[in-house]
Design a protein around this motif. Structure first.
Motif, PDB file in Angstrom:
ATOM      1  N   ILE A 161      43.114  31.186  48.300  1.00 59.61           N
ATOM      2  CA  ILE A 161      43.280  29.880  47.661  1.00 59.61           C
ATOM      3  C   ILE A 161      43.210  30.021  46.143  1.00 59.61           C
ATOM      4  N   SER A 162      42.298  30.840  45.658  1.00 57.76           N
ATOM      5  CA  SER A 162      42.153  31.058  44.217  1.00 57.76           C
ATOM      6  C   SER A 162      43.404  31.712  43.640  1.00 57.76           C
ATOM      7  N   ILE A 163      43.958  32.691  44.349  1.00 58.76           N
ATOM      8  CA  ILE A 163      45.166  33.376  43.871  1.00 58.76           C
ATOM      9  C   ILE A 163      46.350  32.416  43.825  1.00 58.76           C
ATOM     10  N   GLU A 164      46.499  31.591  44.883  1.00 57.99           N
ATOM     11  CA  GLU A 164      47.633  30.671  44.946  1.00 57.99           C
ATOM     12  C   GLU A 164      47.552  29.578  43.890  1.00 57.99           C
ATOM     13  N   ARG A 165      46.347  29.117  43.573  1.00 60.12           N
ATOM     14  CA  ARG A 165      46.194  28.021  42.615  1.00 60.12           C
ATOM     15  C   ARG A 165      46.169  28.491  41.161  1.00 60.12           C
ATOM     16  N   TYR A 166      45.497  29.606  40.920  1.00 59.77           N
ATOM     17  CA  TYR A 166      45.233  30.002  39.531  1.00 59.77           C
ATOM     18  C   TYR A 166      45.816  31.359  39.151  1.00 59.77           C
ATOM     19  N   GLY A 167      46.464  32.059  40.095  1.00 57.77           N
ATOM     20  CA  GLY A 167      46.902  33.411  39.788  1.00 57.77           C
ATOM     21  C   GLY A 167      45.675  34.297  39.577  1.00 57.77           C
ATOM     22  N   TRP A 168      45.729  35.123  38.504  1.00 59.35           N
ATOM     23  CA  TRP A 168      44.586  35.957  38.165  1.00 59.35           C
ATOM     24  C   TRP A 168      43.761  35.367  37.023  1.00 59.35           C
ATOM     25  N   GLU A 169      44.169  34.187  36.543  1.00 60.79           N
ATOM     26  CA  GLU A 169      43.461  33.584  35.418  1.00 60.79           C
ATOM     27  C   GLU A 169      42.041  33.161  35.783  1.00 60.79           C
ATOM     28  N   TRP A 170      41.784  32.930  37.076  1.00 58.15           N
ATOM     29  CA  TRP A 170      40.463  32.464  37.485  1.00 58.15           C
ATOM     30  C   TRP A 170      39.367  33.490  37.203  1.00 58.15           C
ATOM     31  N   LEU A 171      39.757  34.769  37.046  1.00 60.82           N
ATOM     32  CA  LEU A 171      38.766  35.798  36.758  1.00 60.82           C
ATOM     33  C   LEU A 171      38.118  35.611  35.388  1.00 60.82           C
ATOM     34  N   GLY A 172      38.811  34.864  34.510  1.00 61.76           N
ATOM     35  CA  GLY A 172      38.284  34.636  33.167  1.00 61.76           C
ATOM     36  C   GLY A 172      37.501  33.350  33.026  1.00 61.76           C
ATOM     37  N   GLN A 173      37.337  32.593  34.132  1.00 64.65           N
ATOM     38  CA  GLN A 173      36.576  31.351  34.054  1.00 64.65           C
ATOM     39  C   GLN A 173      35.097  31.640  33.756  1.00 64.65           C
ATOM     40  N   PRO A 174      34.481  30.840  32.870  1.00 64.70           N
ATOM     41  CA  PRO A 174      33.074  31.096  32.476  1.00 64.70           C
ATOM     42  C   PRO A 174      32.118  31.142  33.653  1.00 64.70           C
ATOM     43  N   VAL A 175      32.294  30.229  34.615  1.00 63.55           N
ATOM     44  CA  VAL A 175      31.377  30.197  35.760  1.00 63.55           C
ATOM     45  C   VAL A 175      31.528  31.463  36.601  1.00 63.55           C
ATOM     46  N   VAL A 176      32.767  31.925  36.772  1.00 62.17           N
ATOM     47  CA  VAL A 176      33.022  33.151  37.540  1.00 62.17           C
ATOM     48  C   VAL A 176      32.352  34.338  36.866  1.00 62.17           C
ATOM     49  N   ILE A 177      32.502  34.427  35.551  1.00 67.89           N
ATOM     50  CA  ILE A 177      31.877  35.521  34.803  1.00 67.89           C
ATOM     51  C   ILE A 177      30.352  35.428  34.903  1.00 67.89           C
ATOM     52  N   THR A 178      29.823  34.207  34.819  1.00 68.07           N
ATOM     53  CA  THR A 178      28.370  34.016  34.903  1.00 68.07           C
ATOM     54  C   THR A 178      27.821  34.480  36.245  1.00 68.07           C
ATOM     55  N   ILE A 179      28.518  34.112  37.329  1.00 70.04           N
ATOM     56  CA  ILE A 179      28.064  34.537  38.656  1.00 70.04           C
ATOM     57  C   ILE A 179      28.133  36.052  38.784  1.00 70.04           C
ATOM     58  N   GLY A 180      29.186  36.647  38.197  1.00 70.12           N
ATOM     59  CA  GLY A 180      29.290  38.108  38.199  1.00 70.12           C
ATOM     60  C   GLY A 180      28.097  38.756  37.516  1.00 70.12           C
TER      61      GLY A 180
END
Length: 493
Positions: free
Chosen positions: A449-468
């Motif tokens: 779902i993330s790939i279809e909606r956002y491509g690979w841009e979701w990897l740069g989202q602040p919340v995603v980075i924070t959880i990482g």
């Protein structure tokens, strides 16, 4: 929030649901007092029977069991010096010496009362976390939910004791087993080998029974004989309760510590009792920990029941199981048509609040029941393991077969059960495998779902980075805490 809590209380106090709660409490006490079983085995035995059950009834049964396992495991720890589960190891340090001094009832009274208070504090912590987490969780998008599943999977290393690599591989094996059947994102089947049975994937109850309960049966058959021949119950239960009241600040401190440790996914019951025991030894004056000091019983027993309330926070609100028991509970929610995460704070809020009430009420009932039945329950803890095998084997077969009413379930039970036994022999952790299996489908779904909606841009989202970053911190910090707890255990803190 208060009105919803009162509504949930009225639901929990319904006679039919109270009956199932009491059934869960009774089973939880038995599972706890029989050495070698523990929460994962008890929960896995119950899982097949809650399929399609009313959520409130199923929750009453499961949470009733979870709440009191660390109450029941006090009996073998104090009476015969053998931990009923991983969370009662530190209790042996002073509980068993007290029993040998003829003060077993005093130790039992203090332990059971502190378990009750700890469980109540754990429930309060869970309740207070709900309004804080609600606005946060309801704003989660698919990339965030995917990262949270990764957070849950990353806990596999922490559940592996001294070998994070084995934990990671065990978790990956669980992912592989969870990938059997239809793919959620594409119209294809994987690893089915043209078998109609495998096209829907493996059944969660069967996998849970196989990976935890099946190896225990083999172990019980191999390790024959009773653990102890006699028990001595002297002293007084009321005296032990009085000791706990005199050390009320130690009880509260240890319970809060247990809730906080439980909130951190991956630490679990094998750590919390030693941390509470070590903290108690450092903060209590003029102690004789390790020689029969009642405060050495109070500290770990207050913490291990409180841990359950803390561990339910990431499990229910984030879908991150931090132990084998909570992974099975997460699977139980799925079998009842529930999904951990945002819905548990919106449309399923009454269910979440019923869990809080069940946790509190079950701890009270379980502790009082144990106090009343100390002598007969103590005798049950001395039953030789091989005499329990036929009874458990029947439950195992019935539970596995009723999942799909297919002979394939029994074949799966034996195949994965042998895998679980081999993992036991090789000292490979089994909870990470179940966590990987439970999270396999949701992880893949959120990823696509993330790939279809956002491509690979979701990897740069602040919340995603924070959880990482949180994943990295928890893995490193958790590993350090485990080393500390292991060193405390070796030193006999």
């Amino acid at each position: 929030m208060f009105e919803s809590a009162m509504e949930a209380l009225s639901i929990v106090l319904d006679p039919s649901r109270m009956l199932f709660m009491c059934l869960g409490i009774g089973l939880g006490i038995i599972v706890g007092l029989l050495p070698g079983l523990g929460g994962t085995v008890g929960m896995s035995l119950m899982l097949p029977f809650i399929f399609g059950m009313d959520p409130f009834v199923g929750i009453a049964l499961l949470i009733g069991m979870v709440a009191v396992i660390h109450t029941g495991d006090t009996f073998p720890s104090i009476l015969i010096g053998v931990p009923g589960s991983a969370g009662s190891q530190a209790t042996i340090m002073d509980g068993f010496p007290l029993a040998k001094k003829g003060e077993a009832s005093r130790a039992m009274g203090a332990a059971l009362f502190c378990s009750m208070i700890g469980g109540i504090i754990g429930g309060i912590v869970l309740f207070l976390a709900i309004p804080i987490a609600a606005p946060l969780i309801t704003s989660f998008t698919s990339p965030v939910l995917f990262m949270l599943t990764m957070l849950g999977l990353s806990m596999a290393g922490l559940l592996a004791g001294d070998s994070p690599a084995k934990g990671a591989l065990s978790g990956l094996l669980g992912l592989l087993i969870g990938a059997i059947g239809s793919a959620p994102a594409v119209t294809e089947y994987r690893y089915t080998f043209n078998s109609l049975y495998l096209s829907d994937g493996l059944s969660l109850p069967v996998v849970a029974l196989a990976i935890f309960a099946f190896p225990i049966l083999i172990t019980m058959l191999i390790q024959k004989g009773s653990i102890a021949k006699t028990t001595h119950l002297q002293g007084g239960v009321l005296k032990g309760i009085g000791d706990a009241l005199k050390n009320k600040f130690l009880v509260v401190r240890s319970a809060i510590l247990g809730s906080l440790v439980g909130f951190i996914p991956g630490l679990g019951g094998s750590v919390v009792d030693w941390l509470a025991y070590g903290a108690g030894k450092k903060t209590v004056k003029n102690n004789q920990f390790g020689e029969g000091d009642i405060r050495g019983v109070i500290a770990p027993e207050s913490a291990n029941n409180a841990k359950e309330g803390g561990s339910l926070i990431p499990t229910l609100l984030f879908g991150i199981p931090g132990s084998g028991t909570t992974a099975i509970l997460l699977g139980g929610l799925i079998l009842m048509g529930l999904e951990a995460g945002p819905k548990m704070l919106t449309s399923e809020l009454p269910v979440t609040l019923s869990i809080v009430w069940t946790l509190v009420i079950a701890n009270i009932i379980g502790a009082l029941l144990c106090m009343i039945l100390i002598k007969p329950i103590a005798k049950l803890s001395l039953i030789p393991g091989e005499k329990l095998v036929p009874f458990l084997a029947v439950l195992l077969v019935i539970g596995a077969y009723q999942s799909n009413f297919s002979w394939g379930d029994l074949i799966t039970l034996i195949a994965i059960g042998l895998l679980g036994y081999i993992m036991t022999i090789l000292d490979w952790p089994r909870p990470p495998l179940l966590i990987g299996f439970v999270l396999a489908v949701s992880a893949e779904r959120y990823y696509w779902i993330s790939i279809e909606r956002y491509g690979w841009e979701w990897l740069g989202q602040p919340v995603v980075i924070t959880i990482g970053i949180i994943i990295v911190i928890l893995l490193t910090g958790g590993a350090i805490m485990k080393k500390i707890s292991i060193s405390l255990q070796r030193e006999g803190v």
